[in-house]
Design a protein around this motif. Sequence first.
Motif, PDB file in Angstrom:
ATOM      1  N   SER A 119     -10.418   8.980  -6.621  1.00  0.00           N
ATOM      2  CA  SER A 119      -9.747   8.552  -5.505  1.00  0.00           C
ATOM      3  C   SER A 119     -11.605   8.000  -4.233  1.00  0.00           C
ATOM      4  O   SER A 119     -12.427   8.246  -4.815  1.00  0.00           O
ATOM      5  CB  SER A 119      -9.099   8.437  -4.979  1.00  0.00           C
ATOM      6  OG  SER A 119      -9.663   9.736  -3.968  1.00  0.00           O
ATOM      7  N   ASP A 172     -11.651  -2.833   1.891  1.00  0.00           N
ATOM      8  CA  ASP A 172     -12.476  -2.388   0.564  1.00  0.00           C
ATOM      9  C   ASP A 172     -11.834  -3.433  -0.625  1.00  0.00           C
ATOM     10  O   ASP A 172     -12.578  -3.282  -1.160  1.00  0.00           O
ATOM     11  CB  ASP A 172     -11.696  -0.828   0.520  1.00  0.00           C
ATOM     12  CG  ASP A 172     -13.128  -0.187  -0.838  1.00  0.00           C
ATOM     13  OD1 ASP A 172     -13.759  -0.158   0.013  1.00  0.00           O
ATOM     14  OD2 ASP A 172     -11.974   0.108  -1.696  1.00  0.00           O
ATOM     15  N   LEU A 173     -10.367  -3.881  -0.635  1.00  0.00           N
ATOM     16  CA  LEU A 173      -9.724  -5.088  -1.373  1.00  0.00           C
ATOM     17  C   LEU A 173     -10.911  -5.856  -1.759  1.00  0.00           C
ATOM     18  O   LEU A 173     -11.020  -6.866  -2.719  1.00  0.00           O
ATOM     19  CB  LEU A 173      -8.540  -4.664  -1.643  1.00  0.00           C
ATOM     20  CG  LEU A 173      -7.526  -3.625  -1.286  1.00  0.00           C
ATOM     21  CD1 LEU A 173      -6.601  -3.758  -1.162  1.00  0.00           C
ATOM     22  CD2 LEU A 173      -7.859  -3.256  -3.115  1.00  0.00           C
ATOM     23  N   VAL A 218      -2.441   5.817  -1.840  1.00  0.00           N
ATOM     24  CA  VAL A 218      -3.181   6.539  -0.345  1.00  0.00           C
ATOM     25  C   VAL A 218      -2.404   7.624  -0.506  1.00  0.00           C
ATOM     26  O   VAL A 218      -0.748   8.222  -0.286  1.00  0.00           O
ATOM     27  CB  VAL A 218      -2.847   6.056   0.454  1.00  0.00           C
ATOM     28  CG1 VAL A 218      -3.859   6.869   1.775  1.00  0.00           C
ATOM     29  CG2 VAL A 218      -3.518   4.450   0.808  1.00  0.00           C
ATOM     30  N   ARG A 256      -6.057   0.899  -6.850  1.00  0.00           N
ATOM     31  CA  ARG A 256      -7.326   1.427  -6.614  1.00  0.00           C
ATOM     32  C   ARG A 256      -6.583   2.590  -5.555  1.00  0.00           C
ATOM     33  O   ARG A 256      -5.699   2.054  -4.661  1.00  0.00           O
ATOM     34  CB  ARG A 256      -7.936   0.568  -5.077  1.00  0.00           C
ATOM     35  CG  ARG A 256      -8.019  -0.751  -5.406  1.00  0.00           C
ATOM     36  CD  ARG A 256      -9.941  -0.687  -6.193  1.00  0.00           C
ATOM     37  NE  ARG A 256     -10.568  -0.766  -4.829  1.00  0.00           N
ATOM     38  CZ  ARG A 256     -11.920  -0.201  -5.399  1.00  0.00           C
ATOM     39  NH1 ARG A 256     -12.719  -0.296  -6.300  1.00  0.00           N
ATOM     40  NH2 ARG A 256     -13.122  -0.415  -3.883  1.00  0.00           N
ATOM     41  N   VAL A 313      -8.182  -1.043   3.656  1.00  0.00           N
ATOM     42  CA  VAL A 313      -8.080  -1.114   2.353  1.00  0.00           C
ATOM     43  C   VAL A 313      -7.850  -3.037   2.168  1.00  0.00           C
ATOM     44  O   VAL A 313      -8.434  -3.216   1.111  1.00  0.00           O
ATOM     45  CB  VAL A 313      -6.184  -0.421   2.018  1.00  0.00           C
ATOM     46  CG1 VAL A 313      -5.852  -1.075   1.002  1.00  0.00           C
ATOM     47  CG2 VAL A 313      -6.152   0.605   2.187  1.00  0.00           C
ATOM     48  N   GLU A 314      -8.074  -2.982   3.203  1.00  0.00           N
ATOM     49  CA  GLU A 314      -7.758  -4.433   3.094  1.00  0.00           C
ATOM     50  C   GLU A 314      -9.284  -5.034   3.123  1.00  0.00           C
ATOM     51  O   GLU A 314      -9.397  -6.299   2.458  1.00  0.00           O
ATOM     52  CB  GLU A 314      -7.380  -5.926   4.299  1.00  0.00           C
ATOM     53  CG  GLU A 314      -7.681  -6.746   4.216  1.00  0.00           C
ATOM     54  CD  GLU A 314      -6.789  -7.084   5.771  1.00  0.00           C
ATOM     55  OE1 GLU A 314      -6.453  -8.465   5.077  1.00  0.00           O
ATOM     56  OE2 GLU A 314      -5.876  -6.876   6.203  1.00  0.00           O
ATOM     57  N   VAL A 364       0.798  -1.082  -0.081  1.00  0.00           N
ATOM     58  CA  VAL A 364      -0.014   0.214   0.095  1.00  0.00           C
ATOM     59  C   VAL A 364       1.271   1.141   0.143  1.00  0.00           C
ATOM     60  O   VAL A 364       1.140   1.354   0.963  1.00  0.00           O
ATOM     61  CB  VAL A 364      -1.013  -0.030   1.055  1.00  0.00           C
ATOM     62  CG1 VAL A 364      -1.686   0.915   1.017  1.00  0.00           C
ATOM     63  CG2 VAL A 364      -1.641  -0.922   1.408  1.00  0.00           C
ATOM     64  N   TYR A 372      -7.337   6.080  -3.371  1.00  0.00           N
ATOM     65  CA  TYR A 372      -7.848   6.465  -1.425  1.00  0.00           C
ATOM     66  C   TYR A 372      -7.013   7.423  -1.246  1.00  0.00           C
ATOM     67  O   TYR A 372      -6.103   8.288  -1.072  1.00  0.00           O
ATOM     68  CB  TYR A 372      -7.494   5.588  -0.234  1.00  0.00           C
ATOM     69  CG  TYR A 372      -8.020   3.914  -0.236  1.00  0.00           C
ATOM     70  CD1 TYR A 372      -9.349   3.973  -0.154  1.00  0.00           C
ATOM     71  CD2 TYR A 372      -6.980   3.490  -1.302  1.00  0.00           C
ATOM     72  CE1 TYR A 372      -9.773   2.174  -1.010  1.00  0.00           C
ATOM     73  CE2 TYR A 372      -7.792   1.863  -1.653  1.00  0.00           C
ATOM     74  CZ  TYR A 372      -8.853   1.069  -1.336  1.00  0.00           C
ATOM     75  OH  TYR A 372      -9.147   0.304  -1.909  1.00  0.00           O
ATOM     76  N   ALA A 426      -2.783  -1.138  -3.250  1.00  0.00           N
ATOM     77  CA  ALA A 426      -3.466   0.271  -3.230  1.00  0.00           C
ATOM     78  C   ALA A 426      -2.517   1.894  -3.160  1.00  0.00           C
ATOM     79  O   ALA A 426      -1.187   1.726  -2.960  1.00  0.00           O
ATOM     80  CB  ALA A 426      -4.492   0.616  -2.247  1.00  0.00           C
TER      81      ALA A 426
END
Length: 384
Positions: free
Chosen positions: A328, A378-379, A222, A283, A375-376, A193, A285, A220
């Motif tokens: 995002s 959402d993924l 961020v 992804r 994040v975990e 990430v 964010y 991802a």
Amino acid sequence: MPASNPITGAPNGVSMRPIPVRRAWKNGGISFALLTTCLALVACATKPLVPYTTDTPPLALVPASEAGVQDKRARFREIYCAVLEAHGPALPDYRACEDALTRVGTEPAGSGASVDLGQSRRHLIAAVVPGIGYDCFKPWLNSPGTVTKQLQQFGYDGVMLDVDGLSSSTHNAHQIRDAIMAMQLSAGAAQLVLVGYSKGVADILEAVVAYPEIRSRVAAVVSAAGAVGGSPLANDAEQYQADMLRHFPGATCTSGDGGAVQSLRPATRKAWMAQNPLPNELRYYSLVTFPQPERISSILKSSYDKLSRVDARNDSQVIFYDQVVPGSALLGYVNADHWALAVPVARTHTMIGSLFVTQNAYPREALTEAILRFVEEDLATSGK
């Protein structure tokens, strides 16, 4: 009030007496003044052109219909609040959740779903790219590394990617590429990430565009108080002023390619974004710093006031809407100034904290854990 130098805050035509490095090292206040000279971009206070208010659309000037930004604040608040309640009181700089995040506009209601605070299944790694000049003052800052220790308790991990603090985003993007390709990662799902703080997010975005070979390793990206759209403060700054950080006590950094300040100018960032579509397989964010005015450290009030000539809704370095990556998921608005989010000055330099960096305390360990947990989840929900 006479016109002033945008970096030093001194009136134009008034020389700044040089401070010997030896004396700066012995005197914490003087050495810290060198840091603020180069990074705070301070100037005389001015009346804001846009009054401070949280009664504003959450994505003002970055409409979801145009930029594809998704409002995920409700779920992130649930996760962050759960982490703070469970782990926060035992960690440094604890704050209640309502004080840790700023409510902007109408925030959606939470889902009420439970929050998994157990071990990570994916073993995500927060790979942080710092902001301008970090490698120059890193030895002085002497960060205790408590964020990584907190993450490791739950099967996550954290690393800092080394980039040139005074080089351009293009230069640093190649360094990010090399660092990622050299990592020994678990086979299978992407683990990294990439967390870009301040200019660090510009470096990351250039890396994922220019080097497609790293994308399979990245879960991802961020933006954390990221200068996605640059900062108007950089328009009045010059690279030689940032280069003063090379003389910071203990610094071993170099000038690199000398492009750091240019990379932070809004025209540079906006032109790059317009010409470089972000890879859609990743992804993205955005975590935005949007502090209440009383949460701005005293040493940063001048730069906050200067930036308020454009918009009072800033963190002392970046306006809130310039921190959002197009396309995002918006995680939340953090009630902290630009330094408090990621630079723990007050923890290692208590006198400087009490005199200058007066609002530097923030529960960064809990925040970082919450980011990776969000994040975990959402993924997993998105099937990525």
